[in-house]
Design a protein around this motif. Structure first.
Motif, PDB file in Angstrom:
ATOM      1  N   LEU A 235       0.844  -1.197   0.000  1.00  0.00           N
ATOM      2  CA  LEU A 235       0.000   0.000   0.000  1.00  0.00           C
ATOM      3  C   LEU A 235       0.881   1.249   0.000  1.00  0.00           C
ATOM      4  CD1 LEU A 235      -2.874  -0.858   2.520  1.00  0.00           C
ATOM      5  CD2 LEU A 235      -2.747  -1.283   0.063  1.00  0.00           C
ATOM      6  N   PHE A 236       0.495   2.236  -0.804  1.00  0.00           N
ATOM      7  CA  PHE A 236       1.280   3.466  -0.925  1.00  0.00           C
ATOM      8  C   PHE A 236       1.074   4.329   0.320  1.00  0.00           C
ATOM      9  CE2 PHE A 236       2.102   7.805  -2.371  1.00  0.00           C
ATOM     10  CZ  PHE A 236       3.310   7.641  -3.050  1.00  0.00           C
ATOM     11  N   PRO A 237       2.164   4.837   0.924  1.00  0.00           N
ATOM     12  CA  PRO A 237       2.024   5.601   2.173  1.00  0.00           C
ATOM     13  C   PRO A 237       1.696   7.077   1.941  1.00  0.00           C
ATOM     14  CG  PRO A 237       4.344   5.319   1.661  1.00  0.00           C
ATOM     15  CD  PRO A 237       3.581   4.579   0.589  1.00  0.00           C
ATOM     16  N   VAL A 238       0.811   7.589   2.782  1.00  0.00           N
ATOM     17  CA  VAL A 238       0.442   9.005   2.762  1.00  0.00           C
ATOM     18  C   VAL A 238       0.458   9.505   4.200  1.00  0.00           C
ATOM     19  CG1 VAL A 238      -1.300  10.717   2.120  1.00  0.00           C
ATOM     20  CG2 VAL A 238      -1.052   8.624   0.761  1.00  0.00           C
ATOM     21  N   LEU A 239       1.154  10.592   4.437  1.00  0.00           N
ATOM     22  CA  LEU A 239       1.170  11.227   5.752  1.00  0.00           C
ATOM     23  C   LEU A 239       0.138  12.346   5.758  1.00  0.00           C
ATOM     24  CD1 LEU A 239       2.332  11.814   8.567  1.00  0.00           C
ATOM     25  CD2 LEU A 239       4.149  13.148   7.448  1.00  0.00           C
ATOM     26  N   VAL A 240      -0.792  12.306   6.708  1.00  0.00           N
ATOM     27  CA  VAL A 240      -1.871  13.295   6.773  1.00  0.00           C
ATOM     28  C   VAL A 240      -1.784  14.046   8.096  1.00  0.00           C
ATOM     29  CG1 VAL A 240      -4.361  13.694   6.715  1.00  0.00           C
ATOM     30  CG2 VAL A 240      -3.360  11.847   5.345  1.00  0.00           C
ATOM     31  N   PHE A 241      -1.562  15.352   8.013  1.00  0.00           N
ATOM     32  CA  PHE A 241      -1.608  16.205   9.194  1.00  0.00           C
ATOM     33  C   PHE A 241      -3.026  16.767   9.331  1.00  0.00           C
ATOM     34  CE2 PHE A 241       2.993  16.566   8.224  1.00  0.00           C
ATOM     35  CZ  PHE A 241       3.505  16.207   9.466  1.00  0.00           C
ATOM     36  N   LEU A 242      -3.629  16.576  10.486  1.00  0.00           N
ATOM     37  CA  LEU A 242      -4.939  17.151  10.785  1.00  0.00           C
ATOM     38  C   LEU A 242      -4.726  18.339  11.715  1.00  0.00           C
ATOM     39  CD1 LEU A 242      -6.951  13.856  11.432  1.00  0.00           C
ATOM     40  CD2 LEU A 242      -6.817  15.192   9.327  1.00  0.00           C
ATOM     41  N   VAL A 243      -5.230  19.502  11.318  1.00  0.00           N
ATOM     42  CA  VAL A 243      -4.966  20.733  12.059  1.00  0.00           C
ATOM     43  C   VAL A 243      -6.279  21.410  12.435  1.00  0.00           C
ATOM     44  CG1 VAL A 243      -2.724  21.047  10.959  1.00  0.00           C
ATOM     45  CG2 VAL A 243      -4.753  22.071   9.925  1.00  0.00           C
ATOM     46  N   HIS A 244      -6.200  22.362  13.353  1.00  0.00           N
ATOM     47  CA  HIS A 244      -7.410  22.904  13.971  1.00  0.00           C
ATOM     48  C   HIS A 244      -8.011  24.095  13.242  1.00  0.00           C
ATOM     49  CE1 HIS A 244      -5.391  26.498  15.625  1.00  0.00           C
ATOM     50  NE2 HIS A 244      -4.338  25.717  15.684  1.00  0.00           N
ATOM     51  N   SER A 245      -7.306  24.698  12.293  1.00  0.00           N
ATOM     52  CA  SER A 245      -7.841  25.901  11.651  1.00  0.00           C
ATOM     53  C   SER A 245      -7.312  26.020  10.230  1.00  0.00           C
ATOM     54  CB  SER A 245      -7.455  27.154  12.446  1.00  0.00           C
ATOM     55  OG  SER A 245      -6.050  27.378  12.368  1.00  0.00           O
ATOM     56  N   SER A 246      -7.982  26.852   9.440  1.00  0.00           N
ATOM     57  CA  SER A 246      -7.549  27.071   8.062  1.00  0.00           C
ATOM     58  C   SER A 246      -6.203  27.791   8.010  1.00  0.00           C
ATOM     59  CB  SER A 246      -8.610  27.869   7.297  1.00  0.00           C
ATOM     60  OG  SER A 246      -8.869  29.102   7.945  1.00  0.00           O
ATOM     61  N   GLU A 247      -5.955  28.678   8.970  1.00  0.00           N
ATOM     62  CA  GLU A 247      -4.673  29.381   9.001  1.00  0.00           C
ATOM     63  C   GLU A 247      -3.538  28.419   9.325  1.00  0.00           C
ATOM     64  OE1 GLU A 247      -1.601  32.105   8.956  1.00  0.00           O
ATOM     65  OE2 GLU A 247      -3.599  32.141   8.061  1.00  0.00           O
ATOM     66  N   ARG A 248      -3.769  27.549  10.298  1.00  0.00           N
ATOM     67  CA  ARG A 248      -2.759  26.541  10.619  1.00  0.00           C
ATOM     68  C   ARG A 248      -2.538  25.624   9.413  1.00  0.00           C
ATOM     69  NH1 ARG A 248       1.203  25.513  14.624  1.00  0.00           N
ATOM     70  NH2 ARG A 248       1.504  23.268  14.811  1.00  0.00           N
ATOM     71  N   LYS A 249      -3.607  25.281   8.731  1.00  0.00           N
ATOM     72  CA  LYS A 249      -3.485  24.439   7.544  1.00  0.00           C
ATOM     73  C   LYS A 249      -2.612  25.119   6.496  1.00  0.00           C
ATOM     74  CE  LYS A 249      -6.098  22.518   3.685  1.00  0.00           C
ATOM     75  NZ  LYS A 249      -7.416  22.337   3.050  1.00  0.00           N
ATOM     76  N   ARG A 250      -2.853  26.395   6.250  1.00  0.00           N
ATOM     77  CA  ARG A 250      -2.078  27.121   5.245  1.00  0.00           C
ATOM     78  C   ARG A 250      -0.593  27.119   5.599  1.00  0.00           C
ATOM     79  NH1 ARG A 250       0.342  31.684   4.646  1.00  0.00           N
ATOM     80  NH2 ARG A 250      -0.213  32.385   6.748  1.00  0.00           N
ATOM     81  N   ARG A 251      -0.288  27.336   6.856  1.00  0.00           N
ATOM     82  CA  ARG A 251       1.111  27.408   7.280  1.00  0.00           C
ATOM     83  C   ARG A 251       1.787  26.041   7.212  1.00  0.00           C
ATOM     84  NH1 ARG A 251       1.080  29.706  12.991  1.00  0.00           N
ATOM     85  NH2 ARG A 251       3.346  29.535  12.715  1.00  0.00           N
ATOM     86  N   VAL A 252       1.078  25.001   7.641  1.00  0.00           N
ATOM     87  CA  VAL A 252       1.668  23.658   7.596  1.00  0.00           C
ATOM     88  C   VAL A 252       1.840  23.205   6.148  1.00  0.00           C
ATOM     89  CG1 VAL A 252       1.321  21.229   8.215  1.00  0.00           C
ATOM     90  CG2 VAL A 252       0.800  23.022   9.875  1.00  0.00           C
ATOM     91  N   GLU A 253       0.861  23.513   5.299  1.00  0.00           N
ATOM     92  CA  GLU A 253       0.982  23.163   3.880  1.00  0.00           C
ATOM     93  C   GLU A 253       2.211  23.811   3.257  1.00  0.00           C
ATOM     94  OE1 GLU A 253      -3.373  22.190   1.944  1.00  0.00           O
ATOM     95  OE2 GLU A 253      -2.810  24.287   2.223  1.00  0.00           O
ATOM     96  N   LYS A 254       2.419  25.081   3.546  1.00  0.00           N
ATOM     97  CA  LYS A 254       3.571  25.780   2.964  1.00  0.00           C
ATOM     98  C   LYS A 254       4.884  25.176   3.456  1.00  0.00           C
ATOM     99  CE  LYS A 254       5.700  30.317   2.311  1.00  0.00           C
ATOM    100  NZ  LYS A 254       7.060  29.751   2.498  1.00  0.00           N
TER     101      LYS A 254
END
Length: 377
Positions: A235-254
């Motif tokens: 199975l192909f591995p995928v790491l998924v970060f779950l975050v509490h807000s859209s701003e946190r998501k934007r920063r972690v994505e970058k």
């Protein structure tokens, strides 16, 4: 088959025990979403109390254990976990159930676990055939954190030494239908993403670096990576970060995109999702292999609301339907006693049913059934 003890188990009880086994800990809200169709929350606590009660005969153990932790502001929150008798039942329907942990987690991680299990519950409700369908029939496997760890050795450039390392995913989501294994990491925002020190990383990037090494580094002198050695099914591995807000998501994505761009790896993928969108995005991927981004969901008028708002809409509808039914019953009883009569217009049954179906199936993604009635179950 495990012997039924004390309380006589229903199909819903057995399904609940299986879900608790998969999740490890559940809240009353989780139980309500999973197996109780009535909007009456008292039914949830009543059934949980029975499942926590031991039988009258010697050896008749309880199926569930009730625990309690306190939030930071001091609010007491009850949670439920399997007792040995309940685990025996759960193992019958969940062949991949992980071994029981030697001890319960601390209160801080318990709150963390419940937040992650919100995603599990919404996935189960969206993708199961019915509330009593076997958990093993779900198109995914959810492996909660237990006492096990993923072991590997990691080379540290700043010291020039190789040292043992471990990973302990918050949960693993296996989607064999699309050949993916998702390692879920719930980030509450309490830790840094990156640091200015070139010799070290922030907590998020440090975790990403360790996962990257586990996914890509060769295990010893062999021809397999540490990941392939631990999970030889391909199975192909995928790491998924779950975050509490859209701003946190934007920063972690970058931060993750910048780090991955410098590495140039294609051996694994990284996704960042907010908790609000996670269940909807993951359910879409499990159904058809396509993960719809939150921005695309907003552009698409037929896309679902996020889980929290959809649940609020359902609860508001249930309260309205219950108030309407109570009012109509009171007026009918008044008219039956004679005297001044109060006329009632016909109940808008079809309109209510259409609204119920919209909320339940289109917004919450629950499967269609043959049940009818004004209240969303």
């Amino acid at each position: 088959m495990a012997q039924v003890r004390g309380t006589i188990l229903t199909e819903r009880d057995r399904a609940l025990l299986a879900y608790v086994g998969v999740a490890r800990y559940v809240s009353a809200e989780h139980v309500h979403r999973l197996v109780v169709e009535s909007p009456n929350r008292k039914l949830v606590y009543r059934r949980l109390a029975k499942l926590c009660a031991a039988g009258s005969r010697p050896g008749d153990g309880a199926y569930l254990r009730r625990l309690e932790f306190r939030r930071a502001e001091g609010t007491a929150v009850p949670v439920w976990a399997l007792a040995p008798a309940g685990r025996a039942i759960a193992e019958e329907s969940v062949p991949y159930l992980r071994p029981p942990a030697q001890k319960d987690v601390g209160h801080q991680f318990l709150e963390h676990t419940l937040l992650l299990n919100d995603v599990l519950v919404e996935l189960a409700v969206a993708l199961r055939r019915s509330p009593v369908a076997p958990v093993s029939e779900l198109p995914f496997r959810w492996l909660c954190e237990d006492d096990g760890v993923l072991e590997f050795e990691m080379f540290h450039r700043h010291t020039g030494a190789t040292a043992p390392a471990v990973l302990k995913p918050d949960a693993i989501l296996e989607v064999t239908g699309h050949q993916r294994r998702l390692f879920l990491e719930a980030e509450t925002g309490a830790h840094s993403i990156a640091t200015a020190n070139p010799g070290s990383h922030g907590a998020v990037l440090n975790k990403l670096q360790r996962y990257a090494y586990f996914f890509t580094a060769m295990a010893g002198a062999g021809a397999a990576t540490y990941y392939a050695r631990a999970f030889p099914d391909g199975l192909f591995p995928v790491l998924v970060f779950l975050v509490h807000s859209s701003e946190r998501k934007r920063r972690v994505e970058k931060a993750t995109k910048d780090w991955l761009g410098a590495q140039g790896t294609s051996s694994f993928r990284v996704r960042v999702l907010s908790f609000d969108e996670a269940a909807g995005v993951l359910a879409g991927f499990i159904r058809d292999g396509r993960a719809v981004a939150a921005a695309e969901q907003r552009r698409n008028p037929s896309a679902r609301l996020d889980g929290a708002k959809a649940r609020q809409l359902r609860e508001g509808y249930n309260a309205l339907a219950e108030a309407l039914n109570t009012t109509r019953r009171a007026i009918a009883e008044h008219n039956a006693r004679g005297g001044c009569q109060v006329s009632l217009p016909p109940a808008p049954v079809e309109a209510l049913r259409a609204l119920k179906d919209l909320i339940r199936h289109d917004l919450l993604g629950e499967p269609h059934s043959a049940q009818k009635g004004a209240s969303i179950r």
